[in-house]
Motif scaffolding. Structure first.
Motif, PDB file in Angstrom:
ATOM      1  N   PHE A 260       0.843  -1.188   0.000  1.00  0.00           N
ATOM      2  CA  PHE A 260       0.000   0.000   0.000  1.00  0.00           C
ATOM      3  C   PHE A 260       0.880   1.240   0.000  1.00  0.00           C
ATOM      4  CE2 PHE A 260      -2.057  -3.485   2.166  1.00  0.00           C
ATOM      5  CZ  PHE A 260      -3.257  -3.567   1.497  1.00  0.00           C
ATOM      6  N   ASN A 261       0.464   2.258  -0.759  1.00  0.00           N
ATOM      7  CA  ASN A 261       1.174   3.525  -0.818  1.00  0.00           C
ATOM      8  C   ASN A 261       0.241   4.647  -0.352  1.00  0.00           C
ATOM      9  OD1 ASN A 261       3.667   2.581  -2.106  1.00  0.00           O
ATOM     10  ND2 ASN A 261       2.345   2.162  -3.856  1.00  0.00           N
ATOM     11  N   PHE A 262       0.808   5.596   0.374  1.00  0.00           N
ATOM     12  CA  PHE A 262       0.069   6.739   0.900  1.00  0.00           C
ATOM     13  C   PHE A 262       0.902   7.989   0.674  1.00  0.00           C
ATOM     14  CE2 PHE A 262      -1.033   2.999   3.296  1.00  0.00           C
ATOM     15  CZ  PHE A 262      -2.407   3.048   3.375  1.00  0.00           C
ATOM     16  N   CYS A 263       0.225   9.132   0.581  1.00  0.00           N
ATOM     17  CA  CYS A 263       0.944  10.390   0.453  1.00  0.00           C
ATOM     18  C   CYS A 263       0.306  11.433   1.364  1.00  0.00           C
ATOM     19  CB  CYS A 263       0.987  10.869  -0.990  1.00  0.00           C
ATOM     20  SG  CYS A 263      -0.625  11.271  -1.676  1.00  0.00           S
ATOM     21  N   GLY A 264       1.078  12.450   1.678  1.00  0.00           N
ATOM     22  CA  GLY A 264       0.583  13.515   2.525  1.00  0.00           C
ATOM     23  C   GLY A 264       1.576  14.653   2.583  1.00  0.00           C
ATOM     24  N   LYS A 265       1.190  15.689   3.299  1.00  0.00           N
ATOM     25  CA  LYS A 265       2.077  16.840   3.477  1.00  0.00           C
ATOM     26  C   LYS A 265       2.044  17.235   4.946  1.00  0.00           C
ATOM     27  CE  LYS A 265       3.500  21.281   1.812  1.00  0.00           C
ATOM     28  NZ  LYS A 265       3.246  22.401   0.948  1.00  0.00           N
TER      29      LYS A 265
ATOM     30  N   VAL B  19      -2.807   6.178  -2.172  1.00  0.00           N
ATOM     31  CA  VAL B  19      -2.488   6.408  -3.579  1.00  0.00           C
ATOM     32  C   VAL B  19      -3.173   5.301  -4.364  1.00  0.00           C
ATOM     33  CG1 VAL B  19      -0.659   6.544  -5.300  1.00  0.00           C
ATOM     34  CG2 VAL B  19      -0.287   7.481  -3.008  1.00  0.00           C
ATOM     35  N   ILE B  20      -4.154   5.691  -5.159  1.00  0.00           N
ATOM     36  CA  ILE B  20      -4.913   4.726  -5.940  1.00  0.00           C
ATOM     37  C   ILE B  20      -4.646   5.032  -7.410  1.00  0.00           C
ATOM     38  CG2 ILE B  20      -7.196   3.766  -6.426  1.00  0.00           C
ATOM     39  CD1 ILE B  20      -8.006   4.828  -3.623  1.00  0.00           C
TER      40      ILE B  20
ATOM     41  N   THR C 271       1.796   3.428 -10.127  1.00  0.00           N
ATOM     42  CA  THR C 271       2.534   4.116  -9.076  1.00  0.00           C
ATOM     43  C   THR C 271       3.965   3.607  -8.941  1.00  0.00           C
ATOM     44  OG1 THR C 271       0.481   4.425  -7.881  1.00  0.00           O
ATOM     45  CG2 THR C 271       2.485   4.704  -6.624  1.00  0.00           C
ATOM     46  N   ALA C 272       4.188   2.344  -9.201  1.00  0.00           N
ATOM     47  CA  ALA C 272       5.499   1.730  -8.959  1.00  0.00           C
ATOM     48  C   ALA C 272       6.621   2.417  -9.741  1.00  0.00           C
ATOM     49  CB  ALA C 272       5.460   0.246  -9.289  1.00  0.00           C
ATOM     50  N   GLU C 273       6.392   2.740 -10.995  1.00  0.00           N
ATOM     51  CA  GLU C 273       7.463   3.310 -11.825  1.00  0.00           C
ATOM     52  C   GLU C 273       7.975   4.650 -11.297  1.00  0.00           C
ATOM     53  OE1 GLU C 273       8.396   4.570 -16.424  1.00  0.00           O
ATOM     54  OE2 GLU C 273       6.723   3.218 -16.005  1.00  0.00           O
ATOM     55  N   PRO C 274       7.098   5.624 -10.989  1.00  0.00           N
ATOM     56  CA  PRO C 274       7.642   6.870 -10.438  1.00  0.00           C
ATOM     57  C   PRO C 274       8.295   6.682  -9.059  1.00  0.00           C
ATOM     58  CG  PRO C 274       5.261   7.069 -10.783  1.00  0.00           C
ATOM     59  CD  PRO C 274       5.679   5.735 -11.300  1.00  0.00           C
ATOM     60  N   LEU C 275       7.785   5.762  -8.241  1.00  0.00           N
ATOM     61  CA  LEU C 275       8.426   5.507  -6.953  1.00  0.00           C
ATOM     62  C   LEU C 275       9.817   4.913  -7.148  1.00  0.00           C
ATOM     63  CD1 LEU C 275       5.508   4.185  -4.723  1.00  0.00           C
ATOM     64  CD2 LEU C 275       6.629   6.415  -4.631  1.00  0.00           C
TER      65      LEU C 275
END
Length: 175
Positions: free
Chosen positions: A32-37, A106-107, A111-115
């Motif tokens: 699972f991927n998550f994003c925030g600020k 992050v849905i 997503t994997a390539e930019p990470l």
């Protein structure tokens, strides 16, 4: 890759190169991927991978926390029956200075390539240097770039910083 994680490595900040962790442990497996600020720390991306055994005795969570100050990688014990492990709590386990209250999942199917690009952009296996020799008294660009010989001290310097390649025939490095 869903097998048990060695217990002797958990919980700890791992020595593994964080820039290789996503490829080694997350890519092509469920995670699972998550994003925030965060108000203090800035933008962040969190990746979580859960390892669980059916007997509930050997469960772990692998965490990658990407911050503008650098990437952190940690493996923590996980007991599904006792502890709640929200993404924010796990991020704080890695970086206690975080103040944010929530993270967005992050849905996105790609997503994997930019990470991977972000994580691995720091990997440099080869360096290229161009060295220009300037003789005493040379001031004009044409004279400096026209040099065909150099001093013994320059030879020592070149031998110290690496090995020489003929630019006209060398195709070993990109960029």
């Amino acid at each position: 890759d869903n097998g048990p994680v060695p217990v002797e490595r958990a919980p700890s900040l791992l020595d593994d190169s964080s820039c290789r962790s996503y490829r080694a442990h997350f890519l092509q497996s469920e995670h699972f991927n998550f994003c925030g600020k965060d108000e203090q720390i800035g933008p962040l991306v969190l990746s979580l991978k859960y390892y669980s055994q059916t007997d509930n005795c050997n469960n772990h969570i692998r965490i990658i926390l990407r911050l503008s100050s650098g990437t952190r990688h940690k493996l923590v014990d996980w007991n599904r029956d006792i502890e709640e492990h929200s993404p924010v709590k796990l991020a704080r386990d890695v970086c206690p200075d975080l103040t944010l209250a929530f993270l967005q999942p992050v849905i996105c199917p790609n997503t994997a390539e930019p990470l991977l690009n972000f994580d691995e952009h720091v990997l440099v296996n080869n360096f290229k240097y161009g060295v220009i020799y300037q003789n005493v008294g040379q001031a004009r660009e044409e004279a400096i770039f026209g040099n065909r010989t150099h001093s013994p001290a320059m030879d020592k310097f070149l031998d110290m910083i690496g090995h020489r390649v003929a630019l006209a025939t060398h195709s070993g490095y990109r960029g």
